[in-house]
Design a protein around this motif. Structure first.
Motif, PDB file in Angstrom:
ATOM      1  N   PRO A 167       0.868  -0.982  -0.123  1.00 57.79           N
ATOM      2  CA  PRO A 167       0.143   0.293  -0.347  1.00 57.79           C
ATOM      3  C   PRO A 167       1.347   0.942  -0.061  1.00 57.79           C
ATOM      4  CG  PRO A 167      -0.088  -1.055   1.473  1.00 57.79           C
ATOM      5  CD  PRO A 167       0.429  -1.553   1.310  1.00 57.79           C
ATOM      6  N   ASP A 168       1.804   0.891   0.393  1.00 54.91           N
ATOM      7  CA  ASP A 168       2.945   2.497   0.273  1.00 54.91           C
ATOM      8  C   ASP A 168       3.932   2.792  -0.813  1.00 54.91           C
ATOM      9  OD1 ASP A 168       2.209   2.840   3.486  1.00 54.91           O
ATOM     10  OD2 ASP A 168       3.808   1.873   4.070  1.00 54.91           O
ATOM     11  N   ALA A 169       3.711   1.816  -1.884  1.00 56.73           N
ATOM     12  CA  ALA A 169       3.771   1.427  -2.606  1.00 56.73           C
ATOM     13  C   ALA A 169       3.480   1.950  -4.481  1.00 56.73           C
ATOM     14  CB  ALA A 169       5.445   0.666  -3.176  1.00 56.73           C
ATOM     15  N   TYR A 170       3.785   3.074  -5.045  1.00 53.61           N
ATOM     16  CA  TYR A 170       3.261   3.147  -6.949  1.00 53.61           C
ATOM     17  C   TYR A 170       4.277   4.002  -7.584  1.00 53.61           C
ATOM     18  CZ  TYR A 170       2.707   8.173  -4.686  1.00 53.61           C
ATOM     19  OH  TYR A 170       2.466   9.931  -4.581  1.00 53.61           O
ATOM     20  N   ALA A 171       4.006   4.957  -8.495  1.00 53.00           N
ATOM     21  CA  ALA A 171       4.473   5.335  -9.244  1.00 53.00           C
ATOM     22  C   ALA A 171       3.247   6.001 -10.626  1.00 53.00           C
ATOM     23  CB  ALA A 171       5.707   4.674 -10.136  1.00 53.00           C
ATOM     24  N   GLU A 172       3.871   7.193 -10.397  1.00 54.35           N
ATOM     25  CA  GLU A 172       2.856   7.831 -11.437  1.00 54.35           C
ATOM     26  C   GLU A 172       3.447   8.583 -12.718  1.00 54.35           C
ATOM     27  OE1 GLU A 172      -0.433  10.007  -8.874  1.00 54.35           O
ATOM     28  OE2 GLU A 172       0.945  10.936  -9.962  1.00 54.35           O
ATOM     29  N   VAL A 173       3.555   7.949 -14.133  1.00 54.07           N
ATOM     30  CA  VAL A 173       4.058   8.282 -15.188  1.00 54.07           C
ATOM     31  C   VAL A 173       3.365   9.553 -16.164  1.00 54.07           C
ATOM     32  CG1 VAL A 173       5.669   7.631 -17.216  1.00 54.07           C
ATOM     33  CG2 VAL A 173       5.547   5.824 -15.242  1.00 54.07           C
ATOM     34  N   ASN A 174       3.922  10.654 -15.399  1.00 51.72           N
ATOM     35  CA  ASN A 174       2.989  12.012 -16.785  1.00 51.72           C
ATOM     36  C   ASN A 174       3.739  11.852 -17.823  1.00 51.72           C
ATOM     37  OD1 ASN A 174       0.995  11.817 -15.098  1.00 51.72           O
ATOM     38  ND2 ASN A 174       2.662  12.409 -13.390  1.00 51.72           N
ATOM     39  N   LEU A 175       3.370  12.505 -18.837  1.00 50.60           N
ATOM     40  CA  LEU A 175       4.133  13.077 -19.872  1.00 50.60           C
ATOM     41  C   LEU A 175       2.991  13.982 -21.021  1.00 50.60           C
ATOM     42  CD1 LEU A 175       6.467  13.275 -22.306  1.00 50.60           C
ATOM     43  CD2 LEU A 175       4.910  11.477 -24.041  1.00 50.60           C
ATOM     44  N   LYS A 176       3.645  15.512 -20.952  1.00 50.07           N
ATOM     45  CA  LYS A 176       2.539  16.683 -21.303  1.00 50.07           C
ATOM     46  C   LYS A 176       3.554  17.421 -22.412  1.00 50.07           C
ATOM     47  CE  LYS A 176       0.178  17.340 -16.786  1.00 50.07           C
ATOM     48  NZ  LYS A 176       0.624  18.612 -16.149  1.00 50.07           N
ATOM     49  N   PHE A 177       2.864  17.626 -23.557  1.00 50.96           N
ATOM     50  CA  PHE A 177       3.222  18.199 -24.584  1.00 50.96           C
ATOM     51  C   PHE A 177       2.534  19.208 -25.378  1.00 50.96           C
ATOM     52  CE2 PHE A 177       2.665  13.906 -26.072  1.00 50.96           C
ATOM     53  CZ  PHE A 177       2.041  14.304 -27.111  1.00 50.96           C
ATOM     54  N   GLU A 178       2.419  19.865 -25.880  1.00 52.93           N
ATOM     55  CA  GLU A 178       1.371  20.764 -27.321  1.00 52.93           C
ATOM     56  C   GLU A 178       2.550  21.532 -28.049  1.00 52.93           C
ATOM     57  OE1 GLU A 178       0.900  24.842 -25.156  1.00 52.93           O
ATOM     58  OE2 GLU A 178       0.753  24.198 -23.865  1.00 52.93           O
ATOM     59  N   GLY A 179       1.725  21.852 -29.167  1.00 52.64           N
ATOM     60  CA  GLY A 179       2.633  22.516 -30.215  1.00 52.64           C
ATOM     61  C   GLY A 179       3.069  21.220 -31.393  1.00 52.64           C
ATOM     62  N   LEU A 180       2.991  19.847 -31.188  1.00 51.39           N
ATOM     63  CA  LEU A 180       3.499  18.838 -31.688  1.00 51.39           C
ATOM     64  C   LEU A 180       3.008  18.482 -33.549  1.00 51.39           C
ATOM     65  CD1 LEU A 180       5.615  16.728 -29.378  1.00 51.39           C
ATOM     66  CD2 LEU A 180       6.486  18.391 -30.718  1.00 51.39           C
ATOM     67  N   GLN A 181       3.206  17.370 -34.259  1.00 45.28           N
ATOM     68  CA  GLN A 181       2.333  17.523 -35.453  1.00 45.28           C
ATOM     69  C   GLN A 181       1.348  16.145 -34.426  1.00 45.28           C
ATOM     70  OE1 GLN A 181       4.749  16.746 -39.071  1.00 45.28           O
ATOM     71  NE2 GLN A 181       5.263  18.752 -38.848  1.00 45.28           N
ATOM     72  N   GLU A 182       0.913  15.883 -35.360  1.00 43.75           N
ATOM     73  CA  GLU A 182      -0.662  14.676 -35.027  1.00 43.75           C
ATOM     74  C   GLU A 182       0.227  13.481 -34.990  1.00 43.75           C
ATOM     75  OE1 GLU A 182      -4.261  14.626 -36.591  1.00 43.75           O
ATOM     76  OE2 GLU A 182      -4.513  15.965 -34.866  1.00 43.75           O
ATOM     77  N   SER A 183       1.319  12.880 -36.721  1.00 39.42           N
ATOM     78  CA  SER A 183       2.316  11.855 -36.187  1.00 39.42           C
ATOM     79  C   SER A 183       2.663  12.179 -35.424  1.00 39.42           C
ATOM     80  CB  SER A 183       2.768  11.845 -37.587  1.00 39.42           C
ATOM     81  OG  SER A 183       3.339  13.674 -38.026  1.00 39.42           O
TER      82      SER A 183
END
Length: 70
Positions: free
Chosen positions: A26-42
């Protein structure tokens, strides 16, 4: 003779990929986040795949270190 190719380039607004990983401990977890903007959809598709692969690696490490069944 050169061929002209027309290419549609779409630019994204903001994109966020998030993954929260919990374990048996119960004391162990991980959060992975990636945020960006202004990139091509490809490029967004490429980053989504990289994010999924990285999150899977993180999940494997967390569960390996905290699983009650090891």
């Amino acid at each position: 003779m050169e061929k002209e190719a027309e290419r549609e380039v779409r630019i994204t607004n903001g994109v966020t990929f998030q993954k929260r990983i919990v374990s048996d401990d119960p004391d162990a977890y991980a959060e992975v986040n990636l945020k960006f903007e202004g990139l091509q959809e490809s490029r967004v598709a490429e980053l989504r795949e990289l994010f999924r692969n990285f999150a899977a690696e993180v999940e494997g490490m967390l569960l390996e270190d905290t699983s009650l069944y090891v």
